[in-house]
Design a protein around this motif. Structure first.
Motif, mmCIF file in Angstrom:
data_model
loop_
_atom_site.group_PDB
_atom_site.id
_atom_site.type_symbol
_atom_site.label_atom_id
_atom_site.label_comp_id
_atom_site.label_asym_id
_atom_site.label_seq_id
_atom_site.Cartn_x
_atom_site.Cartn_y
_atom_site.Cartn_z
ATOM 1 N N GLU A 1 23.028 49.491 43.758
ATOM 2 C CA GLU A 1 22.322 48.347 43.191
ATOM 3 C C GLU A 1 20.842 48.413 43.541
ATOM 4 N N LYS B 1 19.119 50.827 41.445
ATOM 5 C CA LYS B 1 19.231 50.473 40.029
ATOM 6 C C LYS B 1 20.121 51.457 39.291
ATOM 7 N N TRP B 2 21.194 51.859 39.967
ATOM 8 C CA TRP B 2 22.224 52.726 39.407
ATOM 9 C C TRP B 2 21.632 53.987 38.780
ATOM 10 N N ASN C 1 30.708 50.420 37.370
ATOM 11 C CA ASN C 1 29.593 49.520 37.648
ATOM 12 C C ASN C 1 28.306 49.995 36.986
ATOM 13 N N TYR D 1 26.091 47.960 34.248
ATOM 14 C CA TYR D 1 24.670 47.736 34.523
ATOM 15 C C TYR D 1 23.817 48.229 33.352
#
Length: 254
Positions: free
Chosen positions: A32, A35-36, A62, A66
């Motif tokens: 996270e 920001k992936w 995830n 995102y």
């Protein structure tokens, strides 16, 4: 303590295997913060079998949510946290971030093979997807990207456009039912660049509507494939356009 007695592992020992980078919650928080980042996740998944398993079960999903929350939500219905998707989350993540390139086929010859590459951003549209469905299949949900433009090859002056997409619930789709009812054979030597399963040529199946070329801004020279998991990819020759279509509300840039 006798020789046959062994000390019980403490709670600290039990949790040590999931400490630091192997703790799933810690990994999620790290990505996270990043920001992936797709490159970091690829490197993490290649470190060990355990990290690869955690990535496959949690991190790739995830990342997809995102990168394209509305699109992935529509594909899955967001029915539960354990929702699955055809071909797996790593394959969908690759499709979101990676232009698969192009090689010559019997229906779409090119002079030289173009390698795949990562892309910074891509607009996927279910409005565009409807243009790739025949009238009998308009009830399906298909997201298709804008073409990734590549310079002309050989004697052609037109740019080469490479596009990709994904069906929702392909196993239950009208498109798959149509392919089965027509007894269209799977391609012998072609595999999906995203999940490596076999594919159908929509050109060979004669299931490419005229609206597809119009939507792409092509002169009609195009081909695309659909794999058993519902991944969609193809190429076309692009002609210069005088104006660009406005983005639809249902589109998503990822």
């Amino acid at each position: 303590m006798s020789a046959n007695q062994r000390p019980r592992p403490s709670e600290e020992t039990d949790s040590s295997d999931e400490s630091g980078i192997l703790n799933e919650r810690v990994l999620v928080l790290v990505f996270e913060f990043l920001k992936w980042d797709i490159h970091s996740l690829c490197q993490t998944a290649s470190v060990s079998r355990r990290l690869r398993a955690i990535s496959k079960r949690i991190l790739w999903k995830n990342l997809c949510f995102y990168r394209a929350p509305r699109m992935v939500g529509a594909l899955t219905g967001q029915v539960s946290s354990n929702v699955r998707i055809g071909g797996g989350w790593p394959a969908l993540a690759k499709l979101l971030y990676f232009c698969c390139g192009c090689q010559s086929t019997r229906n779409f010859p090119i002079n030289e093979q173009l390698p795949g590459h990562f892309v910074n951003a891509t607009r996927f549209s279910k409005t565009s997807g409807q243009s790739f469905l025949t009238k009998k299949c308009r009830g399906d949900l298909l997201y298709v990207s804008d073409p990734c433009e590549h310079p002309p090859t050989g004697a052609r002056e037109d740019d080469l456009g490479i596009y990709r997409g994904v069906f929702r619930g392909f196993n239950r789709s009208r498109t798959r039912a149509c392919l089965i009812s027509r007894q269209v054979a799977l391609e012998e030597s072609t595999r999906c660049p995203y999940c490596r399963v076999r594919v159908w040529s929509m050109t060979a199946a004669r299931l490419i509507p005229r609206s597809a070329a119009k939507r792409l801004g092509s002169d009609g020279g195009l081909e695309y494939f659909v794999c058993l998991n519902g991944h969609f990819y193809g190429a076309c020759w692009l002609v210069p356009l005088s104006s660009e279509e406005e983005e639809e509300e249902d589109d998503e840039e990822v």
